[in-house]
Design a protein around this motif. Structure first.
Motif, PDB file in Angstrom:
ATOM      1  N   THR A 183       0.840  -1.200   0.000  1.00 35.01           N
ATOM      2  CA  THR A 183       0.000   0.000   0.000  1.00 35.01           C
ATOM      3  C   THR A 183       0.875   1.250   0.000  1.00 35.01           C
ATOM      4  O   THR A 183       2.085   1.183   0.233  1.00 35.01           O
ATOM      5  CB  THR A 183      -0.927   0.015   1.221  1.00 35.01           C
ATOM      6  OG1 THR A 183      -0.142  -0.183   2.404  1.00 35.01           O
ATOM      7  CG2 THR A 183      -1.962  -1.086   1.127  1.00 35.01           C
ATOM      8  N   LYS A 184       0.234   2.383  -0.229  1.00 43.37           N
ATOM      9  CA  LYS A 184       0.929   3.673  -0.197  1.00 43.37           C
ATOM     10  C   LYS A 184       0.134   4.658   0.655  1.00 43.37           C
ATOM     11  O   LYS A 184      -0.159   5.778   0.232  1.00 43.37           O
ATOM     12  CB  LYS A 184       1.127   4.210  -1.611  1.00 43.37           C
ATOM     13  CG  LYS A 184       2.052   3.356  -2.467  1.00 43.37           C
ATOM     14  CD  LYS A 184       2.252   3.954  -3.848  1.00 43.37           C
ATOM     15  CE  LYS A 184       3.181   3.080  -4.680  1.00 43.37           C
ATOM     16  NZ  LYS A 184       3.387   3.644  -6.066  1.00 43.37           N
ATOM     17  N   ILE A 185      -0.206   4.230   1.852  1.00 38.87           N
ATOM     18  CA  ILE A 185      -0.958   5.087   2.764  1.00 38.87           C
ATOM     19  C   ILE A 185      -0.043   6.218   3.223  1.00 38.87           C
ATOM     20  O   ILE A 185       1.046   5.984   3.742  1.00 38.87           O
ATOM     21  CB  ILE A 185      -1.478   4.273   3.962  1.00 38.87           C
ATOM     22  CG1 ILE A 185      -2.382   3.139   3.457  1.00 38.87           C
ATOM     23  CG2 ILE A 185      -2.230   5.175   4.934  1.00 38.87           C
ATOM     24  CD1 ILE A 185      -2.818   2.165   4.531  1.00 38.87           C
ATOM     25  N   GLN A 186      -0.480   7.444   3.019  1.00 43.24           N
ATOM     26  CA  GLN A 186       0.352   8.625   3.248  1.00 43.24           C
ATOM     27  C   GLN A 186       0.573   8.892   4.731  1.00 43.24           C
ATOM     28  O   GLN A 186      -0.365   8.858   5.526  1.00 43.24           O
ATOM     29  CB  GLN A 186      -0.300   9.853   2.608  1.00 43.24           C
ATOM     30  CG  GLN A 186       0.502  11.130   2.686  1.00 43.24           C
ATOM     31  CD  GLN A 186       1.785  11.080   1.872  1.00 43.24           C
ATOM     32  OE1 GLN A 186       1.814  10.469   0.803  1.00 43.24           O
ATOM     33  NE2 GLN A 186       2.836  11.712   2.359  1.00 43.24           N
ATOM     34  N   HIS A 187       1.816   9.191   5.082  1.00 45.64           N
ATOM     35  CA  HIS A 187       2.143   9.520   6.467  1.00 45.64           C
ATOM     36  C   HIS A 187       1.855  10.987   6.754  1.00 45.64           C
ATOM     37  O   HIS A 187       2.225  11.874   5.975  1.00 45.64           O
ATOM     38  CB  HIS A 187       3.628   9.236   6.736  1.00 45.64           C
ATOM     39  CG  HIS A 187       4.096   9.685   8.076  1.00 45.64           C
ATOM     40  ND1 HIS A 187       5.204  10.491   8.261  1.00 45.64           N
ATOM     41  CD2 HIS A 187       3.585   9.463   9.317  1.00 45.64           C
ATOM     42  CE1 HIS A 187       5.369  10.724   9.547  1.00 45.64           C
ATOM     43  NE2 HIS A 187       4.405  10.118  10.206  1.00 45.64           N
ATOM     44  N   VAL A 188       1.189  11.251   7.887  1.00 42.96           N
ATOM     45  CA  VAL A 188       0.927  12.617   8.340  1.00 42.96           C
ATOM     46  C   VAL A 188       1.544  12.784   9.725  1.00 42.96           C
ATOM     47  O   VAL A 188       1.017  12.278  10.716  1.00 42.96           O
ATOM     48  CB  VAL A 188      -0.590  12.914   8.413  1.00 42.96           C
ATOM     49  CG1 VAL A 188      -0.827  14.366   8.844  1.00 42.96           C
ATOM     50  CG2 VAL A 188      -1.258  12.625   7.079  1.00 42.96           C
ATOM     51  N   PRO A 189       2.708  13.456   9.817  1.00 40.67           N
ATOM     52  CA  PRO A 189       3.376  13.594  11.118  1.00 40.67           C
ATOM     53  C   PRO A 189       2.771  14.718  11.946  1.00 40.67           C
ATOM     54  O   PRO A 189       2.387  15.757  11.418  1.00 40.67           O
ATOM     55  CB  PRO A 189       4.819  13.922  10.727  1.00 40.67           C
ATOM     56  CG  PRO A 189       4.704  14.630   9.418  1.00 40.67           C
ATOM     57  CD  PRO A 189       3.513  14.017   8.721  1.00 40.67           C
ATOM     58  N   TYR A 190       2.702  14.503  13.260  1.00 43.02           N
ATOM     59  CA  TYR A 190       2.231  15.507  14.200  1.00 43.02           C
ATOM     60  C   TYR A 190       3.320  15.775  15.231  1.00 43.02           C
ATOM     61  O   TYR A 190       4.270  14.999  15.361  1.00 43.02           O
ATOM     62  CB  TYR A 190       0.952  15.039  14.907  1.00 43.02           C
ATOM     63  CG  TYR A 190      -0.284  15.083  14.039  1.00 43.02           C
ATOM     64  CD1 TYR A 190      -1.200  16.115  14.141  1.00 43.02           C
ATOM     65  CD2 TYR A 190      -0.516  14.071  13.106  1.00 43.02           C
ATOM     66  CE1 TYR A 190      -2.330  16.147  13.343  1.00 43.02           C
ATOM     67  CE2 TYR A 190      -1.645  14.097  12.299  1.00 43.02           C
ATOM     68  CZ  TYR A 190      -2.549  15.141  12.421  1.00 43.02           C
ATOM     69  OH  TYR A 190      -3.670  15.176  11.616  1.00 43.02           O
ATOM     70  N   ARG A 191       3.141  16.856  15.963  1.00 46.30           N
ATOM     71  CA  ARG A 191       4.080  17.172  17.035  1.00 46.30           C
ATOM     72  C   ARG A 191       3.598  16.514  18.331  1.00 46.30           C
ATOM     73  O   ARG A 191       3.064  17.155  19.220  1.00 46.30           O
ATOM     74  CB  ARG A 191       4.212  18.684  17.213  1.00 46.30           C
ATOM     75  CG  ARG A 191       5.304  19.081  18.186  1.00 46.30           C
ATOM     76  CD  ARG A 191       5.453  20.583  18.266  1.00 46.30           C
ATOM     77  NE  ARG A 191       6.432  20.963  19.263  1.00 46.30           N
ATOM     78  CZ  ARG A 191       6.807  22.215  19.514  1.00 46.30           C
ATOM     79  NH1 ARG A 191       6.257  23.202  18.829  1.00 46.30           N
ATOM     80  NH2 ARG A 191       7.700  22.476  20.432  1.00 46.30           N
ATOM     81  N   GLY A 192       3.727  15.208  18.365  1.00 51.10           N
ATOM     82  CA  GLY A 192       3.302  14.461  19.543  1.00 51.10           C
ATOM     83  C   GLY A 192       2.030  13.675  19.294  1.00 51.10           C
ATOM     84  O   GLY A 192       1.238  13.975  18.394  1.00 51.10           O
TER      85      GLY A 192
END
Length: 321
Positions: free
Chosen positions: A175-184
């Motif tokens: 799969t190519k599920i997109q990563h969404v980074p957060y600050r914590g």
């Protein structure tokens, strides 16, 4: 000009003076000022409440004020640098949430920081909003392959354990599920609960109440064993990914060079605190496992885990900050 014997005498005297000073410092610790306990993540998730609960008991045992401070940012590098730049006197502690990897020189255990004790191991969980019709992880993969633009997963940040686990799963599942980074993890959890992001990979602790309340749907755990608190949630191994056995951990560190007697006192007290009923109950509610043990054991675990996760980062071409 000093003779070789004189030089050796000066060196020996200096070393002896330092050793005597360290012993005297350890004998009088802790007195005179509060102990700072830094947490490298925001006041959410599992690391913050665990640290505060342990600090409360430790304060009573030492008859000493302990101030817990959240010094989040830069994937915990801010707190790590503050600890490494503090005096090596046992008045600055640091809870590391990990694994955490860096591209630039940042203090870690073995390089600027000394281990004190491992607090817990905690499985990560893959969960998502109940607003989506997908009932299982296989449903998620099928939907993500059919409409990849509609799928993403939240994590606590770039190169966090959650991010690495998600990219590895992408690789294994095709799969190519997109990563969404957060600050914590707290911010990531907020958007997962609201449905702003369809999936989240996070430590089990903050997800368990949302799953039990029917707000999030649990798809899988990243460790080999199921959780007693979530007995119906399968592991990735059970779902056809036997190679995946990943957990996150929390541990305590101090600046390198802190007297061993101080490190040993901290280790002994925290190890005992982890065995008390209030901490055992708290750890269980977070879906974690209390670890404890010696400082040396924690140092070895850290080094071994760092090597494993760094290998994954290189394999998956994940950029480090």
């Amino acid at each position: 000009m000093l003779s070789r014997r004189s030089i050796l005498g000066v060196v020996a005297a200096t070393a002896a003076a330092r050793a005597t000073s360290a012993v005297a410092q350890a004998d009088t610790w802790p007195r005179g000022r509060p102990i700072r306990w830094l947490v490298g993540v925001p006041p959410a998730g599992s690391a913050d409440p665990l640290t505060r609960a342990i600090a409360d008991q430790l304060s009573k045992r030492l008859n000493q004020s302990i101030v817990v401070e959240n010094r989040s940012g830069a994937s915990q590098a801010i707190a790590a640098r503050e600890t490494a730049n503090a005096e090596p006197d046992g008045y600055t502690l640091f809870t590391i949430s990990g694994p955490v990897l860096y591209a630039n020189p940042t203090p870690i255990i073995g390089k600027g920081l000394d281990p004190v004790i491992q607090i817990v191991n905690q499985p990560m969980i893959i969960a998502g909003t109940v607003k989506r019709p997908t009932q299982s992880l296989s449903d998620v993969f099928a939907a993500a392959k059919a409409k990849p633009d509609e799928w993403s997963f939240a994590s606590a940040g770039v190169a966090s354990s959650h991010h690495i686990a998600g990219e590895w799963l992408n690789s294994l599942a095709g799969t190519k599920i997109q990563h969404v980074p957060y600050r914590g993890g707290g911010a990531a959890m907020t958007d997962a609960i609201s449905g702003q992001v369809p999936l989240i990979i996070i430590g089990a602790g903050p997800a368990i109440p949302q799953i039990e309340a029917g707000i999030l749907r649990a798809y899988a755990l990243t460790t080999k064993n199921r959780l007693s608190s979530l007995p119906n949630v399968p592991t990735l191994s059970e779902l056809g990914f036997p190679q995946v056995d990943l957990s996150q951990w929390f541990g305590v560190a101090v600046r390198s060079g802190t007297p061993k007697a101080i490190v040993q006192r901290l280790n002994t007290e925290i190890d005992d605190i982890l065995r008390t009923p209030p901490l055992q109950d708290m750890v269980a509610k977070l879906g974690a496992e209390a670890v404890g043990g010696s400082a040396e054991q924690w140092g070895r675990v850290f080094a071994t885990d760092l090597e494993k996760w760094m290998s994954l980062v290189q394999k998956l071409n994940i950029p480090l900050q």
